[in-house]
Design a protein around this motif. Structure first.
Motif, PDB file in Angstrom:
ATOM      1  N   GLU A  65       0.838  -1.205   0.000  1.00 44.13           N
ATOM      2  CA  GLU A  65       0.000   0.000   0.000  1.00 44.13           C
ATOM      3  C   GLU A  65       0.875   1.257   0.000  1.00 44.13           C
ATOM      4  N   ASP A  66       1.963   1.238   0.784  1.00 39.01           N
ATOM      5  CA  ASP A  66       2.879   2.388   0.819  1.00 39.01           C
ATOM      6  C   ASP A  66       3.499   2.652  -0.549  1.00 39.01           C
ATOM      7  N   ASP A  67       3.776   1.599  -1.301  1.00 36.21           N
ATOM      8  CA  ASP A  67       4.358   1.789  -2.641  1.00 36.21           C
ATOM      9  C   ASP A  67       3.384   2.577  -3.522  1.00 36.21           C
ATOM     10  N   PHE A  68       2.108   2.195  -3.450  1.00 35.37           N
ATOM     11  CA  PHE A  68       1.106   2.902  -4.263  1.00 35.37           C
ATOM     12  C   PHE A  68       0.895   4.322  -3.757  1.00 35.37           C
ATOM     13  N   TYR A  69       1.021   4.485  -2.440  1.00 38.31           N
ATOM     14  CA  TYR A  69       0.948   5.838  -1.869  1.00 38.31           C
ATOM     15  C   TYR A  69       2.113   6.679  -2.395  1.00 38.31           C
ATOM     16  N   ASP A  70       3.318   6.146  -2.301  1.00 41.75           N
ATOM     17  CA  ASP A  70       4.514   6.908  -2.720  1.00 41.75           C
ATOM     18  C   ASP A  70       4.469   7.253  -4.212  1.00 41.75           C
ATOM     19  N   LEU A  71       4.043   6.273  -5.009  1.00 45.21           N
ATOM     20  CA  LEU A  71       3.899   6.503  -6.452  1.00 45.21           C
ATOM     21  C   LEU A  71       2.968   7.690  -6.701  1.00 45.21           C
ATOM     22  N   THR A  72       1.820   7.671  -6.032  1.00 45.68           N
ATOM     23  CA  THR A  72       0.813   8.713  -6.241  1.00 45.68           C
ATOM     24  C   THR A  72       1.299  10.052  -5.682  1.00 45.68           C
ATOM     25  N   TRP A  73       1.970   9.987  -4.527  1.00 43.13           N
ATOM     26  CA  TRP A  73       2.444  11.236  -3.910  1.00 43.13           C
ATOM     27  C   TRP A  73       3.499  11.918  -4.781  1.00 43.13           C
TER      28      TRP A  73
ATOM     29  N   ALA B 172      -3.614  -7.350  -3.753  1.00 45.47           N
ATOM     30  CA  ALA B 172      -5.053  -7.167  -3.529  1.00 45.47           C
ATOM     31  C   ALA B 172      -5.537  -5.835  -4.107  1.00 45.47           C
ATOM     32  N   PHE B 173      -6.737  -5.850  -4.662  1.00 43.15           N
ATOM     33  CA  PHE B 173      -7.372  -4.620  -5.167  1.00 43.15           C
ATOM     34  C   PHE B 173      -7.343  -3.557  -4.075  1.00 43.15           C
ATOM     35  N   GLU B 174      -7.646  -3.972  -2.864  1.00 45.57           N
ATOM     36  CA  GLU B 174      -7.718  -3.042  -1.731  1.00 45.57           C
ATOM     37  C   GLU B 174      -6.375  -2.341  -1.470  1.00 45.57           C
ATOM     38  N   THR B 175      -5.283  -3.076  -1.602  1.00 47.97           N
ATOM     39  CA  THR B 175      -3.941  -2.503  -1.386  1.00 47.97           C
ATOM     40  C   THR B 175      -3.705  -1.352  -2.364  1.00 47.97           C
ATOM     41  N   VAL B 176      -4.052  -1.587  -3.608  1.00 51.99           N
ATOM     42  CA  VAL B 176      -3.817  -0.606  -4.671  1.00 51.99           C
ATOM     43  C   VAL B 176      -4.676   0.634  -4.454  1.00 51.99           C
ATOM     44  N   ILE B 177      -5.972   0.415  -4.298  1.00 53.63           N
ATOM     45  CA  ILE B 177      -6.903   1.554  -4.227  1.00 53.63           C
ATOM     46  C   ILE B 177      -6.692   2.349  -2.941  1.00 53.63           C
ATOM     47  N   THR B 178      -6.334   1.676  -1.858  1.00 52.82           N
ATOM     48  CA  THR B 178      -6.134   2.388  -0.591  1.00 52.82           C
ATOM     49  C   THR B 178      -4.894   3.273  -0.668  1.00 52.82           C
ATOM     50  N   GLY B 179      -3.804   2.742  -1.211  1.00 52.44           N
ATOM     51  CA  GLY B 179      -2.579   3.550  -1.334  1.00 52.44           C
ATOM     52  C   GLY B 179      -2.811   4.782  -2.199  1.00 52.44           C
ATOM     53  N   ILE B 180      -3.460   4.581  -3.330  1.00 51.72           N
ATOM     54  CA  ILE B 180      -3.699   5.713  -4.247  1.00 51.72           C
ATOM     55  C   ILE B 180      -4.646   6.727  -3.599  1.00 51.72           C
ATOM     56  N   SER B 181      -5.750   6.241  -3.043  1.00 55.13           N
ATOM     57  CA  SER B 181      -6.746   7.206  -2.553  1.00 55.13           C
ATOM     58  C   SER B 181      -6.281   7.924  -1.294  1.00 55.13           C
ATOM     59  N   ASN B 182      -5.448   7.283  -0.470  1.00 57.01           N
ATOM     60  CA  ASN B 182      -4.905   8.002   0.698  1.00 57.01           C
ATOM     61  C   ASN B 182      -3.996   9.153   0.258  1.00 57.01           C
ATOM     62  N   ALA B 183      -3.188   8.914  -0.764  1.00 60.90           N
ATOM     63  CA  ALA B 183      -2.311   9.988  -1.254  1.00 60.90           C
ATOM     64  C   ALA B 183      -3.147  11.133  -1.839  1.00 60.90           C
ATOM     65  N   LEU B 184      -4.229  10.789  -2.529  1.00 59.69           N
ATOM     66  CA  LEU B 184      -5.071  11.830  -3.122  1.00 59.69           C
ATOM     67  C   LEU B 184      -5.801  12.627  -2.036  1.00 59.69           C
TER      68      LEU B 184
END
Ligand code: HPA
Ligand code: ZN
Length: 331
Positions: A71-79, A108-120
């Motif tokens: 999830e952090d990876d998707f957060y960092d990518l988005t951030w 998991a779908f949840e890992t991806v969407i949570t990381g992205i949406s938290n950064a947004l």
């Protein structure tokens, strides 16, 4: 003119978040997650980004996305993309993500969407940047797989505004996805699709008539059909054009040959977007600058392109008017 480009507040409507993965982050994540990438250095990576068509890009883009695990990876990518929005004066962004690129690797779908949406959410809080998320189906896979992905997404519907269609266009026409788009529409999703990037304008007709989409991503092949141009103009159907992408993927041989000015002069609703900026040598301002430096774009053209992106955004009318007023103020 370059000062104008930089100063104008902008919206971005065509941005694949996986396509904003810069080589530096790719290297950091490959080490952290112990995922091998076929490069020895950052320079090595940049050298590999030498594409001859859409597919040669997609092969490298999907390989790069394999470093994204947590999830952090998707957060960092988005951030990191959000920081580019700040640099580029993007105040509203609608980002695509490709769930199947990750769920097919066991993420998991949840890992991806949570990381992205938290950064947004943090982008809104820290910088006032508004955004929404559009989930794309990979068109080289089957409609059944797209239907399963749609089903998985329903638990996270509050994070997702719309669905789109991307990946290998040739021989994967919109007609392959009629049922999944119809189901997505029933669920209340906005509908968009990549069409007329590499494949001919019949794909644009299919996207409009068979999938009932509201915006066309790319759509530059519409130039070959006067009847389609007339319809796109009359209905003011937005085309989210990506100049750097079209040059890097050899849709046009040069900026001089790009048709965005013709489409604009014809009265179509076109905007400028960065598509996969980490792979295509630049973010939104660089797309505008390349156009300005190579074709005869006026200040009025640039302002129209920027206003079109706000006009075509999936935001309510009040916010739209407020953003258009901010453009006028900056002008
Ligand atoms: N076209 C199709 N699929 C894509 C693209 C594109 O430009 N970028 C990322 N996936
Ligand atoms: Zn795209």
């Amino acid at each position: 003119m370059i000062e104008l480009i930089k100063r104008l507040p902008k919206a971005e409507l065509h941005l694949h978040i996986e396509g904003s993965l810069e080589p530096e982050l790719m290297f950091r994540l490959s080490k952290k997650n112990h995922i091998d990438i076929p490069y020895n250095s950052i320079e090595d990576v940049r050298e590999a980004y030498n594409f001859t068509n859409l597919q040669t890009f997609l092969d490298i883009y999907y390989a790069g996305a394999k470093v994204l695990i947590t999830e952090d990876d998707f957060y960092d990518l988005t951030w990191e993309y959000i920081l580019k929005c700040v640099e580029n004066n993007i105040i509203h962004t609608e980002i695509f993500f490709d769930p199947q690129t990750h769920t097919d690797r066991g993420i998991a779908f949840e890992t991806v969407i949570t990381g992205i949406s938290n950064a947004l959410a943090d982008a809104k809080e820290k910088y006032g940047i508004t955004s929404c998320i559009i989930m794309c189906f990979l068109r080289h896979l089957s409609q059944e797989e797209a239907l399963a992905t749609l089903e998985q997404s329903l638990a996270f519907k509050h994070h997702i505004v719309g669905v789109g269609l991307d990946s290998s266009e040739l021989n994967n026409p919109p007609s392959k996805f009629i049922e999944v788009f119809s189901r997505a529409k029933q669920e209340g999703f906005k509908l968009v699709a990549h069409a007329g990037e590499e494949a001919d304008f019949s794909y644009i007709y299919e996207a409009l008539d068979l999938l009932e989409i509201e915006r066309i991503d790319h759509g530059v092949q519409s130039i070959k059909s006067p009847a389609l141009l007339k319809r796109l103009k009359e209905e003011q159907i937005p085309l989210t054009v990506c100049p750097n992408s079209n040059i890097e993927l050899k849709v046009f041989d040069s900026y001089q040959q790009h048709n965005i000015k013709q489409l604009l002069d014809y009265g179509l609703n076109v905007s400028v977007n960065s598509d996969d900026p980490a792979y295509f040598k630049g973010y939104i301002n660089q797309n505008f600058i390349n156009l300005y430096e190579n074709i005869d774009l006026s200040a009025a053209d640039i302002i129209t392109l920027v206003k079109n992106s706000f006009r075509s955004a999936f935001i309510d009318d009040e916010l739209k008017q407020a953003y258009l007023a901010r453009v006028d103020e900056a002008v």
